[in-house]
Design an enzyme around this catalytic site. Structure first.
Site, PDB file in Angstrom:
ATOM      1  N   SER A 153     106.823  49.194 -22.273  1.00  0.00           N
ATOM      2  CA  SER A 153     106.657  49.136 -23.721  1.00  0.00           C
ATOM      3  C   SER A 153     107.469  47.969 -24.297  1.00  0.00           C
ATOM      4  CB  SER A 153     107.040  50.487 -24.334  1.00  0.00           C
ATOM      5  OG  SER A 153     106.629  50.578 -25.680  1.00  0.00           O
TER       6      SER A 153
ATOM      7  N   ASP B 154      95.501  52.973 -24.853  1.00  0.00           N
ATOM      8  CA  ASP B 154      96.887  52.964 -25.322  1.00  0.00           C
ATOM      9  C   ASP B 154      96.931  52.687 -26.832  1.00  0.00           C
ATOM     10  OD1 ASP B 154      99.583  52.579 -25.815  1.00  0.00           O
ATOM     11  OD2 ASP B 154      99.917  51.306 -24.068  1.00  0.00           O
TER      12      ASP B 154
ATOM     13  N   HIS C 203     100.566  55.894 -22.323  1.00  0.00           N
ATOM     14  CA  HIS C 203     101.665  54.959 -22.590  1.00  0.00           C
ATOM     15  C   HIS C 203     102.993  55.534 -22.119  1.00  0.00           C
ATOM     16  CE1 HIS C 203     103.469  51.590 -24.881  1.00  0.00           C
ATOM     17  NE2 HIS C 203     104.468  52.437 -25.089  1.00  0.00           N
TER      18      HIS C 203
END
Length: 350
Positions: free
Chosen positions: A139, A271, A300
């Site tokens: 991320s 996502d 995610h």
């Protein structure tokens, strides 16, 4: 691999002072001090995980163990918290070093740029300069990984895996459109709410709430998660999130162009933080890059339930498995197939 994970894989917890801020580091493997270890058994490579936001390393322990098993326990796997996302328990000793970066103040250390300098300070202070690095960013950790390559090109990074990378247009993503007003406009309301709810809350009640939450999510936990309900940490999580929405806008192509041969991007098919459109755009801009789209519908937040699948990718082009036989840094010239990039002497002595 599940049976391997149930074996006794050592994970050492430390709290250090990095950039003047308490920082949690979880170290998978028997190596806890790479600087002082001058033995022939000291590995020549470190796998370094940069979490998403919130940057709670505890959630990444199963993934780190899976990677450690995958590499036949040859290389340490370390996870670092983000600055301000971890506070040491009262009984824990905070380790300090006498060397440079930690003694220097990092401007806005809880913000986006400060977090990058925080990771850089750690690497310069706690990891030998000659030690090869494999960065795994998840991320916003993917953004940090790219910026580390840009700000410190001297770091001996031989590979960087960017998992579900939030490296552009965060506020425009489906989740970003929801998070932006909360984190940017109502941030102080969130601060006040967390302080009112959790500051007077007894530790026993916090522990009970965390245990109940983990049971609901069906997640096991090896280390304390009290920081999840700590107002100071929650405020810094929200502060960093607000900066992400405001500043992670246009993709920074400079470090991607410069280090493309070292990079593997892995996008989720559904996502909400970096939708498929972002994958298609970067694939179009860098057709020669190793840019993948998940075919397994992994979410995610893979660290909660899909850490094994992420660590154990069997696709021939998925390069985790080159770590099994990794031995040397890649040539700075031509990008070669994964198994040809490495030559001898990186493995610790048997």
């Amino acid at each position: 691999m599940d049976s391997e994970l149930k074996e006794d894989i050592p994970v050492h917890e430390e709290f250090i002072l990095c950039g003047g801020v308490e920082t949690q580091v979880l170290k998978c493997g028997p190596w806890t001090n790479l600087l002082d270890d001058q033995s022939v058994n000291r590995p020549k490579l470190l796998i370094f995980i940069l979490p998403g936001n919130p940057g709670f390393p505890t959630f990444y322990v199963p993934f780190a163990k899976a990677l450690y098993s995958l590499t036949n326990r040859r290389f340490p796997v370390w996870i670092i918290s983000h600055a301000g996302h971890a506070m040491a328990p009262k009984e824990k000793k905070i380790l300090t070093t006498s060397e440079d970066p930690n003694a220097q103040e990092i401007k806005d250390i809880f913000g986006l740029s400060g977090q990058i300098e925080h990771k850089l300070a750690f690497l310069r202070t706690h990891v030998p300069k000659e030690m090869k690095l494999v960065l795994i960013g998840h991320s916003i950790g993917s953004y940090f990984s790219l910026q580390l390559l840009k700000r410190a090109p001297e770091l001996p990074v031989i590979r960087s895996f960017l998992l579900f990378p939030t490296i552009e247009r965060m506020s425009e993503s489906p989740k970003g459109r929801i998070a932006t007003p909360l984190l940017c406009w109502f941030r102080y309301v969130l601060y006040a709410a967390s302080y009112l709810l959790f500051k007077p809350c007894p530790q026993k009640i916090k522990s009970l709430l965390i245990r109940m939450g983990l049971q609901v999510m069906n997640v096991e936990n090896e280390f304390s998660l009290m920081n999840v309900l700590e107002p100071f940490c929650l405020a810094n999580v929200a502060y960093l999130g607000g900066q992400e929405m405001m500043e992670v806008v246009k993709r920074d192509n400079e470090p991607i162009k410069e280090h493309l041969s070292k990079l593997t991007f892995y996008y989720g098919a559904t996502d909400p933080w970096c939708p498929k459109e972002y994958y298609e755009d970067i694939k179009k801009d860098f057709p020669e890059g190793d840019i993948r789209l998940c075919e397994k519908n992994i979410p995610h937040a893979f660290i909660l339930h899909f850490y094994q699948e992420m660590a154990d990718m069997k696709n021939p082009s998925w390069h985790y498995h080159s770590l099994r036989t990794m031995r040397c840094c890649p040539s700075s010239q031509n990008l070669k197939p994964p198994d040809e990039r490495f030559s001898c002497d990186m493995l610790p002595a048997q």
